[in-house]
Enzyme design. Structure first.
Site, PDB file in Angstrom:
ATOM      1  N   CYS A  33       0.825  -1.214   0.000  1.00 38.53           N
ATOM      2  CA  CYS A  33       0.000   0.000   0.000  1.00 38.53           C
ATOM      3  C   CYS A  33       0.857   1.261   0.000  1.00 38.53           C
ATOM      4  CB  CYS A  33      -0.952   0.008   1.191  1.00 38.53           C
ATOM      5  SG  CYS A  33      -0.109   0.089   2.779  1.00 38.53           S
ATOM      6  N   CYS A 104      -2.938  -2.468   8.624  1.00 36.67           N
ATOM      7  CA  CYS A 104      -2.531  -1.146   9.117  1.00 36.67           C
ATOM      8  C   CYS A 104      -2.131  -1.249  10.589  1.00 36.67           C
ATOM      9  CB  CYS A 104      -3.661  -0.145   8.944  1.00 36.67           C
ATOM     10  SG  CYS A 104      -4.520  -0.267   7.362  1.00 36.67           S
TER      11      CYS A 104
HETATM   12 FE1  FES Z   1      -1.644   0.484   4.229  1.00 36.57          FE
HETATM   13 FE2  FES Z   1      -3.475   1.295   5.865  1.00 36.57          FE
HETATM   14  S1  FES Z   1      -3.729   0.912   3.760  1.00 36.57           S
HETATM   15  S2  FES Z   1      -1.399   0.976   6.276  1.00 36.57           S
END
Ligand code: FES
Length: 146
Positions: A33, A104
């Site tokens: 991400c 996360c």
């Molecule tokens: Fe990667 Fe939240 S989407 S840390």
């Protein structure tokens, strides 16, 4: 979708910033991400209590909320007790996270571990149960999904 606590910590993050004289600093990221989290710890030399903790997160709202809650949870704990602040503990304290946002909270746990590891290395001590942190938590996620 998000609990009130998550929204509160996202809108009003606690302990955001840097500690210029930190005793331990840990940075981790998730290549998938692209989010990055850094945790700063100030530790009392004698008691090993975490006196202060701040974070800087370049990431999603859940990453900000989990960093904020994680810093709140480790403050006042010893460096040994801080290992109890797992991603599950952070999620519980936030009244849960959606499944797609669990990674996360893993970032928050790993950032704390990385900062503790840095502290231990600099002070020549061992924190039992603490493993060398990964720079990228993506691997761990993949393995856990197997
Ligand atoms: Fe990667 Fe939240 S989407 S840390």
């Amino acid at each position: 979708m998000y609990s009130e606590k998550v929204m509160d910590h996202f809108m009003n993050p606690r302990n955001m910033g840097e500690l210029p004289h930190a005793d331990g600093v840990g940075t981790v990221g998730n290549a998938k991400c692209g989010d990055i989290m850094r945790i700063y710890l100030e530790v009392d030399e004698e008691t090993k209590v975490i006196k202060d903790c701040k974070f800087k997160t370049f990431g999603c709202g859940a990453a900000v909320a989990t960093s904020s809650m994680a810093t709140e949870l480790v403050k006042g704990k010893t460096i040994y007790e801080a290992l109890q602040v797992t991603n599950k503990a952070v999620m519980d304290a936030l009244d849960g996270l959606p499944q797609v946002k669990v990674h996360c909270s893993l970032l928050a746990e790993e950032a704390i571990h990385a900062a503790l590891w840095d502290y231990a290395k600099k002070h020549g001590i061992t924190i039992e149960g603490l493993k060398e942190p990964k720079e990228d938590i993506h691997d761990r996620e993949e393995n856990e999904n197997l």
